[in-house]
Design a protein around this motif. Structure first.
Motif, short mmCIF file in Angstrom:
data_model
loop_
_atom_site.label_atom_id
_atom_site.label_comp_id
_atom_site.label_asym_id
_atom_site.label_seq_id
_atom_site.Cartn_x
_atom_site.Cartn_y
_atom_site.Cartn_z
N LEU A 12 35.99 99.20 13.03
CA LEU A 12 37.27 99.27 12.25
C LEU A 12 36.94 98.13 10.83
CD1 LEU A 12 40.31 99.24 14.66
CD2 LEU A 12 39.40 101.21 13.50
N GLU A 13 37.40 98.80 9.90
CA GLU A 13 37.42 97.98 8.57
C GLU A 13 38.42 96.86 8.92
OE1 GLU A 13 36.71 99.89 4.61
OE2 GLU A 13 37.71 101.37 5.50
N THR A 14 38.13 95.59 8.23
CA THR A 14 38.95 94.65 8.26
C THR A 14 39.60 94.01 7.05
OG1 THR A 14 37.04 93.01 8.16
CG2 THR A 14 37.71 93.55 10.38
N GLU A 15 39.10 95.06 5.83
CA GLU A 15 39.35 94.46 4.55
C GLU A 15 39.56 95.92 3.62
OE1 GLU A 15 38.01 91.68 0.92
OE2 GLU A 15 36.83 91.60 2.79
N LYS A 16 40.46 96.38 3.26
CA LYS A 16 40.69 97.47 2.43
C LYS A 16 41.46 97.28 1.13
CE LYS A 16 41.33 100.37 6.74
NZ LYS A 16 42.41 101.14 7.45
N TYR A 17 41.13 98.42 0.10
CA TYR A 17 42.08 98.20 -1.01
C TYR A 17 42.08 99.53 -1.51
CZ TYR A 17 39.91 93.46 -1.36
OH TYR A 17 39.55 92.11 -1.05
N ASP A 18 43.18 99.72 -2.24
CA ASP A 18 43.64 101.18 -2.77
C ASP A 18 43.80 101.16 -4.38
OD1 ASP A 18 46.11 99.62 -3.15
OD2 ASP A 18 47.14 100.60 -1.68
N LYS A 19 43.33 100.16 -4.89
CA LYS A 19 43.48 100.16 -6.48
C LYS A 19 42.53 99.18 -7.08
CE LYS A 19 47.45 97.23 -6.45
NZ LYS A 19 48.91 97.18 -7.10
N VAL A 20 42.13 99.34 -8.44
CA VAL A 20 41.50 98.10 -9.22
C VAL A 20 42.37 96.88 -9.26
CG1 VAL A 20 40.46 97.43 -11.31
CG2 VAL A 20 40.19 99.86 -10.29
N GLU A 21 41.92 95.95 -8.87
CA GLU A 21 42.34 94.68 -9.11
C GLU A 21 41.52 93.57 -9.63
OE1 GLU A 21 44.22 93.16 -5.05
OE2 GLU A 21 44.53 95.14 -4.60
N LYS A 22 42.23 92.37 -9.92
CA LYS A 22 41.19 91.31 -10.47
C LYS A 22 40.22 91.24 -9.64
CE LYS A 22 41.56 86.61 -12.39
NZ LYS A 22 40.26 85.83 -11.66
N ASP A 23 38.95 90.95 -9.93
CA ASP A 23 37.70 90.84 -9.25
C ASP A 23 37.41 92.11 -8.17
OD1 ASP A 23 37.32 88.69 -10.69
OD2 ASP A 23 38.47 87.44 -9.42
N ILE A 24 38.11 93.05 -8.29
CA ILE A 24 37.98 93.94 -7.42
C ILE A 24 37.42 95.31 -8.22
CG2 ILE A 24 38.96 95.60 -5.48
CD1 ILE A 24 38.82 92.75 -4.78
N MET A 25 36.22 95.97 -7.73
CA MET A 25 35.79 97.23 -8.45
C MET A 25 36.10 98.15 -7.14
SD MET A 25 32.19 97.98 -10.04
CE MET A 25 32.07 96.43 -11.00
N TYR A 26 37.06 98.93 -7.57
CA TYR A 26 37.63 100.08 -6.59
C TYR A 26 36.99 101.42 -6.97
CZ TYR A 26 40.58 103.00 -4.08
OH TYR A 26 41.47 104.23 -3.32
N PHE A 27 36.53 102.10 -5.88
CA PHE A 27 36.14 103.57 -6.06
C PHE A 27 36.98 104.44 -4.77
CE2 PHE A 27 32.61 101.49 -7.93
CZ PHE A 27 32.60 102.26 -9.12
N GLY A 28 37.81 105.13 -5.29
CA GLY A 28 38.62 105.88 -4.42
C GLY A 28 37.95 107.35 -3.86
N PRO A 29 38.72 107.98 -2.79
CA PRO A 29 38.04 109.07 -2.30
C PRO A 29 37.90 110.14 -3.38
CG PRO A 29 39.89 108.38 -0.92
CD PRO A 29 39.93 107.59 -2.17
N GLY A 30 36.66 110.93 -3.42
CA GLY A 30 36.44 111.71 -4.23
C GLY A 30 35.11 111.36 -4.95
#
Length: 461
Positions: free
Chosen positions: A138-156
């Motif tokens: 199981l993932e212990t860390e998840k994100y759902d959007k771009v945040e400061k210092d977070i480069m986010y790539f969503g489904p697709g």
């Protein structure tokens, strides 16, 4: 009371769902589907969930289409794998050391997994069109959007435009998150950076290289899958403090190595599944822009499948112009299942290869608890100081302190293992074989091993 019972029942169901996570997987991700199998998973007694069967390509000798599915689990799960074409005569679930038992009903099998693990499921002995089943933790860390210092790539699918060399440069102190169901068609570059994390359950698809870590430190790669890069899945050059965990890899092209490290130190590779058409794990010294030797590298709890070349290769590429050469030392390979080794050229054969060239010295290497299932063409052990004009400007300087402990091999038809020095000055010294068992028989001497006069201190326990 009825209200409380309903709440408790709802919470219990939510808890069960949280222990099994399936991913968005559709053709909209840009990844082709493979219809060879239908796979479903569930919490025992719960509702079956369909998995998306990805098509992945394997074996550059004649590229073939195989299947891959993924999900996350935090408690036991039941699986159903149905073969959609032809009859089922036999089924093998590898690594064999996992001891997975199954029940067959017509052209389907059912089995239970107690914990996360990576498997190859093979029907009728077909290892080229098999199912790769990745039950992730199981993932212990998840994100759902771009945040400061977070480069986010969503489904697709993500196909970044106007990028030099089709690469995404990652700055220091950044977390890159590839969400489940994500496909990124680019290389991730960590160069002259520190404190970088690349995490998630997404896929890098057909990049020039999967991930490149150069002149950097404190880099974590955890959980993602790399599919058919032109070259390396992960390339490390001149970097310190690299951790690679839960990585899955497929490649089917020339020089499409798995994980290659050049002049890197303090590296941990843990719980990876590598199926490559070149070396799965290769540890080198100087090449291109990196100098200084390599040390303190551990590979453990992993599955290696070399459709071509070596599962493990150590000691090539060095600094022939250095007065003393470079050193690669303090290497550990522990608790590894090697499913296949296939190399047609005898001078490049070896499941566990210490191939010392280019003025390198190789010291203090431990192979422990290694299980080799099959060698199509190749050798079990290859320990050699050599001069290879194709890759070297100078011969290797020497090998000292190699231990093979608790090694088992269950195949037939391989070439003899090899231990050779080059001359009186460039020798192989202090090699220990401890509890090495080949097809049920513990080796007691070097009978059948190719040797020469330039080896000494060979011990068999």
């Amino acid at each position: 009371m009825k209200f409380i019972t309903t709440i408790l029942s709802t919470l219990f169901c939510l808890s069960m769902q949280a222990q099994l996570v399936t991913y968005p997987g559709t053709l909209s991700t840009g990844m082709p589907h493979n219809d060879d199998y239908t796979i479903r998973v569930r919490i025992p007694g719960g509702e079956w969930k369909d998995l998306f069967e990805y098509n992945v390509q394997v074996d550059m000798d004649k590229v073939q289409d195989a299947s891959m599915v993924q999900f996350d689990m935090g408690s036991p799960v039941e699986l159903m794998v149905k073969k959609n074409n032809g009859t089922v005569r036999e089924v093998t679930i590898r690594p064999l050391s996992k001891g997975i038992e199954y029940k067959q009903i017509q052209n389907a099998i059912l089995f239970t997994l107690e914990k996360p693990q990576y498997l190859s499921i093979e029907f009728n002995g077909d290892r080229l069109h098999n199912l790769h089943l990745f039950a992730n933790p199981l993932e212990t860390e998840k994100y759902d959007k771009v945040e400061k210092d977070i480069m986010y790539f969503g489904p697709g699918i993500h196909r970044p435009k106007d990028l030099p060399n089709n690469q995404i440069r990652i700055p220091s102190n950044t977390t890159v998150y590839l969400a489940p169901g994500t496909v990124v068609k680019a290389k991730l570059l960590v160069d002259k950076a520190e404190n970088v994390r690349i995490i998630g359950r997404g896929i890098l698809d057909h990049p020039v290289r999967g991930i490149e870590v150069t002149d950097s430190k404190n880099v974590l790669i955890d959980g993602i899958t790399v599919v058919n890069p032109d070259h390396y899945t992960v390339f490390g050059g001149g970097s310190t403090g690299i951790t690679i965990k839960n990585l899955k890899s497929f490649s089917c092209k020339g020089w499409s190595d798995g994980i290659d490290m050049m002049c890197c130190r303090q590296v941990l590779i843990d719980n990876v599944f590598m199926r490559n058409s070149d070396d799965c794990i290769a540890l080198y010294n100087h090449r291109w822009n990196w100098w200084g030797g390599s040390s303190d590298i551990t590979v453990q709890n992993s599955i290696l499948w070399a459709d071509v070349a070596h599962p493990i290769n150590i000691g090539g590429h060095g600094d022939p112009d250095s007065p003393t050469g470079e050193v690669i030392e303090n290497l550990t390979f522990r608790n590894i299942d090697i499913l296949e080794h296939d190399e047609d050229d005898p001078i490049y054969q070896g499941c566990m290869t210490v191939d010392c060239g280019d003025k390198n010295q190789v010291r203090n290497v431990l192979f422990e608890d290694i299980r080799v299932e099959n060698i199509q063409e190749g050798r079990l052990f290859y320990v050699k100081v050599r001069f290879n004009e194709k890759y070297d400007k100078q011969p290797g300087s020497g090998i000292e302190g190699i231990t093979f402990r608790n090694i088992t091999y269950t195949g037939v038809g391989e070439n003899p293992s090899l231990i050779q020095g080059l001359d009186k000055e460039r020798t192989v010294q202090n090699v220990t074989f401890e509890n090495v068992v080949i097809n049920g028989e513990r080796i007691k001497d070097l009978k059948g091993v190719v040797t020469n006069d330039f080896i000494k201190g060979i011990k068999i326990k």
